[in-house]
Design a protein around this motif. Structure first.
Motif, short mmCIF file in Angstrom:
data_model
loop_
_atom_site.label_atom_id
_atom_site.label_comp_id
_atom_site.label_asym_id
_atom_site.label_seq_id
_atom_site.Cartn_x
_atom_site.Cartn_y
_atom_site.Cartn_z
N ASP A 186 -107.92 -68.37 -1.42
CA ASP A 186 -108.33 -67.12 -0.78
C ASP A 186 -107.13 -66.28 -0.38
O ASP A 186 -107.15 -65.07 -0.47
CB ASP A 186 -109.15 -67.42 0.49
CG ASP A 186 -110.49 -68.04 0.18
OD1 ASP A 186 -110.93 -67.95 -0.96
OD2 ASP A 186 -111.08 -68.61 1.10
N GLU A 187 -106.10 -66.94 0.10
CA GLU A 187 -104.95 -66.23 0.63
C GLU A 187 -103.97 -65.87 -0.48
O GLU A 187 -103.90 -66.54 -1.49
CB GLU A 187 -104.23 -67.06 1.70
CG GLU A 187 -103.38 -68.20 1.16
CD GLU A 187 -104.15 -69.45 0.76
OE1 GLU A 187 -103.53 -70.34 0.18
OE2 GLU A 187 -105.35 -69.55 1.00
N GLN A 188 -103.25 -64.81 -0.24
CA GLN A 188 -102.19 -64.39 -1.15
C GLN A 188 -100.91 -65.09 -0.72
O GLN A 188 -100.67 -65.25 0.48
CB GLN A 188 -102.00 -62.87 -1.09
CG GLN A 188 -103.24 -62.08 -1.43
CD GLN A 188 -103.64 -62.26 -2.87
OE1 GLN A 188 -102.79 -62.28 -3.75
NE2 GLN A 188 -104.92 -62.39 -3.13
N PRO A 189 -100.09 -65.54 -1.66
CA PRO A 189 -98.83 -66.16 -1.25
C PRO A 189 -97.96 -65.14 -0.51
O PRO A 189 -98.06 -63.94 -0.76
CB PRO A 189 -98.18 -66.59 -2.56
CG PRO A 189 -98.97 -66.01 -3.65
CD PRO A 189 -100.25 -65.48 -3.09
N ASN A 190 -97.13 -65.62 0.39
CA ASN A 190 -96.24 -64.76 1.15
C ASN A 190 -95.20 -64.16 0.20
O ASN A 190 -94.38 -64.86 -0.35
CB ASN A 190 -95.56 -65.58 2.25
CG ASN A 190 -94.68 -64.74 3.14
OD1 ASN A 190 -94.16 -63.71 2.73
ND2 ASN A 190 -94.50 -65.18 4.35
N THR A 191 -95.26 -62.84 0.05
CA THR A 191 -94.36 -62.15 -0.88
C THR A 191 -92.90 -62.35 -0.51
O THR A 191 -92.07 -62.56 -1.38
CB THR A 191 -94.70 -60.65 -0.92
OG1 THR A 191 -96.07 -60.50 -1.24
CG2 THR A 191 -93.87 -59.93 -1.95
N ALA A 192 -92.61 -62.33 0.78
CA ALA A 192 -91.21 -62.51 1.21
C ALA A 192 -90.70 -63.88 0.79
O ALA A 192 -89.55 -64.01 0.34
CB ALA A 192 -91.10 -62.33 2.72
N ASP A 193 -91.55 -64.91 0.90
CA ASP A 193 -91.13 -66.24 0.48
C ASP A 193 -90.89 -66.30 -1.02
O ASP A 193 -89.95 -66.95 -1.48
CB ASP A 193 -92.19 -67.29 0.87
CG ASP A 193 -92.25 -67.53 2.37
OD1 ASP A 193 -91.29 -67.17 3.08
OD2 ASP A 193 -93.28 -68.08 2.82
N PHE A 218 -87.02 -66.62 -5.40
CA PHE A 218 -86.46 -66.07 -6.63
C PHE A 218 -84.97 -65.78 -6.47
O PHE A 218 -84.14 -66.22 -7.27
CB PHE A 218 -87.21 -64.79 -7.04
CG PHE A 218 -86.52 -64.01 -8.13
CD1 PHE A 218 -86.57 -64.46 -9.45
CD2 PHE A 218 -85.83 -62.85 -7.85
CE1 PHE A 218 -85.94 -63.75 -10.46
CE2 PHE A 218 -85.20 -62.14 -8.86
CZ PHE A 218 -85.25 -62.59 -10.16
N LEU A 219 -84.61 -65.07 -5.40
CA LEU A 219 -83.21 -64.72 -5.18
C LEU A 219 -82.35 -65.95 -4.93
O LEU A 219 -81.19 -66.00 -5.36
CB LEU A 219 -83.08 -63.73 -4.02
CG LEU A 219 -83.66 -62.34 -4.29
CD1 LEU A 219 -83.62 -61.50 -3.03
CD2 LEU A 219 -82.96 -61.65 -5.44
N GLY A 220 -82.91 -66.95 -4.25
CA GLY A 220 -82.16 -68.18 -3.99
C GLY A 220 -81.85 -68.96 -5.26
O GLY A 220 -80.92 -69.76 -5.28
#
Length: 126
Positions: free
Chosen positions: A72-79, A84-86
């Motif tokens: 139901d929930e969308q994954p946390n975009t910031a995470d 990705f950047l990490g």
């Protein structure tokens, strides 16, 4: 409805080729209906698959029985962005930026080129 003993279990096949892949649920290709998935398994239990609705892109391979849950929930975009950047290798990024053919010699050209490069990688280009 599953043809297996437990009505909550479905046959799930996930294949990947580079950044593209397919997801089949009980023999039906649902690749265009999802934008991602997560797999989790514990010894002695069926694999749990979470399917995120929208457009999807596979990153691994799995073929077997799984308990499928639609999230139901969308994954946390910031995470997702941080993950990705990490995972970016600074040496590879620097090399890719210096090889770009759109460097213009203006102020901050390397920063702008790095951002364009990261955007392309995030989209699966190049």
């Amino acid at each position: 409805m599953s043809s297996f003993g437990d009505p909550d279990q479905h046959h799930l096949v996930i294949t990947s080729e580079g950044l593209h892949g397919t997801v089949h649920l009980d023999g039906e290709d649902i690749s265009k209906q999802i934008r991602g998935y997560g797999l989790r398994g514990f010894a002695g239990e069926p694999v749990q698959a979470v399917l995120y609705l929208a457009e999807g892109r596979g990153t691994t391979a799995f073929d077997g029985l799984a308990r499928v849950v639609v999230a139901d929930e969308q994954p946390n975009t910031a995470d997702l962005v941080a993950e990705f950047l990490g995972g970016i290798d600074a040496d590879l990024l620097a090399a890719a930026v210096l090889k770009r053919d759109d460097l213009d010699g203006k102020a901050n050209e390397l920063t702008r080129a790095a951002l364009r490069q990261l955007t392309e990688w995030a989209r699966g280009d190049g």
